[in-house]
Design an enzyme around this catalytic site. Structure first.
Site, PDB file in Angstrom:
ATOM      1  N   GLN A 293      13.472   1.191  -1.830  1.00  0.00           N
ATOM      2  CA  GLN A 293      12.772   0.837  -3.068  1.00  0.00           C
ATOM      3  C   GLN A 293      13.714   0.916  -4.272  1.00  0.00           C
ATOM      4  O   GLN A 293      13.668   0.079  -5.161  1.00  0.00           O
ATOM      5  CB  GLN A 293      11.591   1.786  -3.273  1.00  0.00           C
TER       6      GLN A 293
ATOM      7  N   GLU B 296       1.809  -6.609  -5.319  1.00  0.00           N
ATOM      8  CA  GLU B 296       1.498  -5.791  -6.498  1.00  0.00           C
ATOM      9  C   GLU B 296       2.717  -5.029  -7.015  1.00  0.00           C
ATOM     10  O   GLU B 296       3.086  -5.131  -8.179  1.00  0.00           O
ATOM     11  CB  GLU B 296       0.366  -4.811  -6.142  1.00  0.00           C
ATOM     12  N   ASP B 297       3.345  -4.253  -6.148  1.00  0.00           N
ATOM     13  CA  ASP B 297       4.386  -3.358  -6.652  1.00  0.00           C
ATOM     14  C   ASP B 297       5.642  -4.121  -7.090  1.00  0.00           C
ATOM     15  O   ASP B 297       6.203  -3.842  -8.155  1.00  0.00           O
ATOM     16  CB  ASP B 297       4.729  -2.300  -5.595  1.00  0.00           C
ATOM     17  N   SER B 298       6.089  -5.088  -6.295  1.00  0.00           N
ATOM     18  CA  SER B 298       7.292  -5.847  -6.699  1.00  0.00           C
ATOM     19  C   SER B 298       6.989  -6.660  -7.956  1.00  0.00           C
ATOM     20  O   SER B 298       7.875  -6.875  -8.803  1.00  0.00           O
ATOM     21  CB  SER B 298       7.789  -6.741  -5.565  1.00  0.00           C
TER      22      SER B 298
ATOM     23  N   ASP C 259       0.848  -1.201   0.000  1.00  0.00           N
ATOM     24  CA  ASP C 259       0.000   0.000   0.000  1.00  0.00           C
ATOM     25  C   ASP C 259       0.885   1.253   0.000  1.00  0.00           C
ATOM     26  O   ASP C 259       0.740   2.137  -0.845  1.00  0.00           O
ATOM     27  CB  ASP C 259      -0.913   0.002   1.236  1.00  0.00           C
TER      28      ASP C 259
ATOM     29  N   TYR D  15       5.581 -14.459   0.303  1.00  0.00           N
ATOM     30  CA  TYR D  15       4.951 -14.728   1.591  1.00  0.00           C
ATOM     31  C   TYR D  15       5.446 -16.103   2.057  1.00  0.00           C
ATOM     32  O   TYR D  15       6.083 -16.825   1.285  1.00  0.00           O
ATOM     33  CB  TYR D  15       3.422 -14.719   1.441  1.00  0.00           C
TER      34      TYR D  15
HETATM   35  O1  TRH Z   1       4.447  -6.186   0.604  1.00  0.00           O
HETATM   36  P1  TRH Z   1       3.425  -6.709  -0.312  1.00  0.00           P
HETATM   37  O2  TRH Z   1       2.933  -8.054  -0.042  1.00  0.00           O
HETATM   38  O3  TRH Z   1       2.280  -5.685  -0.336  1.00  0.00           O
HETATM   39  C1  TRH Z   1       0.936  -5.734  -0.678  1.00  0.00           C
HETATM   40  C2  TRH Z   1       0.113  -5.584   0.571  1.00  0.00           C
HETATM   41  O4  TRH Z   1       0.038  -6.834   1.228  1.00  0.00           O
HETATM   42  C3  TRH Z   1      -1.215  -5.089   0.202  1.00  0.00           C
HETATM   43  O5  TRH Z   1      -2.097  -5.031   1.282  1.00  0.00           O
HETATM   44  C4  TRH Z   1      -1.783  -5.942  -0.883  1.00  0.00           C
HETATM   45  O6  TRH Z   1      -2.945  -5.389  -1.261  1.00  0.00           O
HETATM   46  C5  TRH Z   1      -0.835  -5.957  -2.035  1.00  0.00           C
HETATM   47  O7  TRH Z   1       0.418  -6.484  -1.644  1.00  0.00           O
HETATM   48  C6  TRH Z   1      -1.351  -6.730  -3.205  1.00  0.00           C
HETATM   49  O8  TRH Z   1       4.007  -6.721  -1.838  1.00  0.00           O
HETATM   50  P2  TRH Z   1       4.325  -5.549  -2.869  1.00  0.00           P
HETATM   51  O9  TRH Z   1       3.066  -4.971  -3.406  1.00  0.00           O
HETATM   52  O10 TRH Z   1       5.233  -6.120  -3.839  1.00  0.00           O
HETATM   53  O11 TRH Z   1       5.059  -4.428  -2.041  1.00  0.00           O
HETATM   54  C7  TRH Z   1       6.373  -4.567  -1.588  1.00  0.00           C
HETATM   55  C8  TRH Z   1       7.061  -3.224  -1.627  1.00  0.00           C
HETATM   56  O12 TRH Z   1       8.286  -3.293  -0.920  1.00  0.00           O
HETATM   57  C9  TRH Z   1       7.420  -2.802  -3.040  1.00  0.00           C
HETATM   58  O13 TRH Z   1       7.241  -1.397  -3.164  1.00  0.00           O
HETATM   59  C10 TRH Z   1       8.893  -3.139  -3.152  1.00  0.00           C
HETATM   60  C11 TRH Z   1       9.343  -2.857  -1.764  1.00  0.00           C
HETATM   61  N1  TRH Z   1      10.578  -3.513  -1.307  1.00  0.00           N
HETATM   62  C12 TRH Z   1      11.635  -2.721  -0.952  1.00  0.00           C
HETATM   63  O14 TRH Z   1      11.584  -1.488  -1.078  1.00  0.00           O
HETATM   64  N2  TRH Z   1      12.765  -3.314  -0.459  1.00  0.00           N
HETATM   65  C13 TRH Z   1      12.884  -4.661  -0.326  1.00  0.00           C
HETATM   66  O15 TRH Z   1      13.937  -5.148   0.130  1.00  0.00           O
HETATM   67  C14 TRH Z   1      11.774  -5.464  -0.726  1.00  0.00           C
HETATM   68  C15 TRH Z   1      11.890  -6.957  -0.618  1.00  0.00           C
HETATM   69  C16 TRH Z   1      10.631  -4.863  -1.207  1.00  0.00           C
END
Ligand code: TRH
Length: 382
Positions: A259, A277-279, A24, A197
């Site tokens: 990030q 989502e973002d990764s 988020d 996860y």
């Molecule tokens: O962390 P996520 O699982 O996040 C989300 C939330 O769970 C949310 O509620 C849900 O709706 C969504 O997933 C689908 O996975 P995500 O989206 O990939 O976000 C991780 C963020 O962390 C992304 O911006 C990349 C960043 N990141 C770093 O900046 N440094 C790191 O070392 C890592 C591993 C990730």
């Protein structure tokens, strides 16, 4: 489509309530930073969990960072509302703030930035207005996506150039690995990044990597996988800097990266395990094969989403690579059988690399989310 810029930047409030994990805040921060860096806006990001942002952007403790004003969610109603209000993932801005915008002679453009999905129905819902049940205001659904009929994906204008420079520069890669506290992988290794996860399929997959013929360097930023890996290797004290060597596998634990460094990690690897989502999006821009651990939803709704993405992504991919990809992704999602699917998947990595690069070209054509969102808002503000 190149990134476009609207003539005079509107003021923008972004509301972010952290449900869990990093996605988020990750999406909102990325959008806010791009609005500031590329469009001359001074967005305000109203957050309820600033410590999550501080993990993604070390130093984000003050009021304004990288051109983005960081505000306390609970204080938002004290500020003059902006021209554009973006609520992320239907998070419902504080009621006092909403009341305030309703009273404005010229109400702001109100956007609900939705979750990313490759499902077809998204295309029919993108940009639809929805009237607030009590107030006269409308908010517009903005759906990110993989087609022209959706709102596109977040992508910075300089991202490809930065990636190309990094990938062409062995010295920069060495410096990157050293900065993470580990030595750079040897030339003949398969470099894997692992962000997921909890996953019951992981121990058997690690065994398969350890017992395989190919040397593997697997980098894991600290997070939810550490307990499983700790049990697997018999070390409950794993932390950033820990290195585990088993057969052909060298597992290195990295700190949680900023990030921007996380992008570098994706660029430095031959295969990226991503989630949420973002990764997941960043792995696509990295143009390397990737494995998606989708966020689990009630009633297995996530499985429909996963297959909707594969249906789009598979287009143009030869049948053996399609099969290997689908089998491995489904096994990873189901948390069983990934080790058995690994050999076939590993064989297809060169084909998948080529295909992912083409895919990234294809989806970039629809324009980046930030520019398209601004153009849509500018049209409503006229
Ligand atoms: O962390 P996520 O699982 O996040 C989300 C939330 O769970 C949310 O509620 C849900 O709706 C969504 O997933 C689908 O996975 P995500 O989206 O990939 O976000 C991780 C963020 O962390 C992304 O911006 C990349 C960043 N990141 C770093 O900046 N440094 C790191 O070392 C890592 C591993 C990730």
């Amino acid at each position: 489509m190149s990134s476009a810029r609207v003539s005079s930047p509107p003021s923008i409030d972004i509301f972010c309530s952290v449900i869990d994990n990093f996605g988020d805040a990750g999406v909102c921060w990325r959008l806010a930073r791009q609005l500031a860096n590329e469009h001359g806006c001074v967005p305000r990001l109203w957050l309820d969990r600033p410590e999550v942002l501080a993990a993604l952007r070390p130093g984000a403790g003050g009021d304004c960072i990288d051109g983005v004003y960081i505000g306390d969610w609970h204080q938002a109603a004290l500020a003059e509302p902006a021209d554009v209000v973006i609520e992320a993932f239907a998070c419902n801005p504080p009621p006092d703030y909403v009341k305030y915008i309703d009273e404005k002679p010229r109400p702001p453009v109100w956007i609900n930035l939705e979750y990313l999905s490759a499902e077809r129905w998204v295309e029919g819902s993108h940009l639809l207005p929805s009237k607030h049940p009590q107030l006269g205001l409308s908010k517009y659904f903005y759906f990110p996506g993989f087609s022209a009929a959706t709102g596109g994906l977040l992508k910075e204008a300089q991202l490809d150039t930065q990636r190309q420079q990094f990938q062409a520069d062995p010295q920069a890669q060495q410096t990157f690995w050293r900065g993470c506290g580990v030595s750079a992988p040897a030339a003949d290794t398969l470099r894997i990044s692992l962000f997921a996860y909890e996953n019951a399929a992981l121990p058997a997959l690690l065994d398969a990597w350890a017992q395989g013929a190919q040397p593997i360097h697997c980098a894991v930023p600290v997070g939810r996988l550490l307990p499983t890996i700790g049990v697997w290797c018999g070390d409950a004290q794993l932390q950033a800097g820990s290195v585990i060597e088993r057969g052909k596998l060298r597992l290195v634990i990295l700190p949680f990266l900023s990030q921007q460094d996380y992008d570098r990690l994706l660029w430095a690897c031959d295969l990226n395990f991503v989630r949420g989502e973002d990764s997941f999006v960043r792995a696509q821009w990295a143009r390397q094969p990737f494995v998606w651990h989708i966020y689990q939803q009630d009633d297995d709704a996530h499985r429909i989403k996963l297959d909707a993405f594969l249906a789009r992504f598979d287009e143009g991919l030869a049948a053996p690579a399609q099969r290997a990809l689908g089998d491995f992704w489904h096994a990873w999602e189901a948390q069983q059988g990934a080790a058995q699917c690994w050999p076939a998947f590993a064989t297809q990595l060169p084909a998948l690399r080529h295909h992912t690069a083409n895919w990234a070209e294809r989806i970039a054509v629809y324009g980046d989310l930030c520019s398209r969102l601004l153009i849509f808002c500018a049209g409503l503000l006229e």
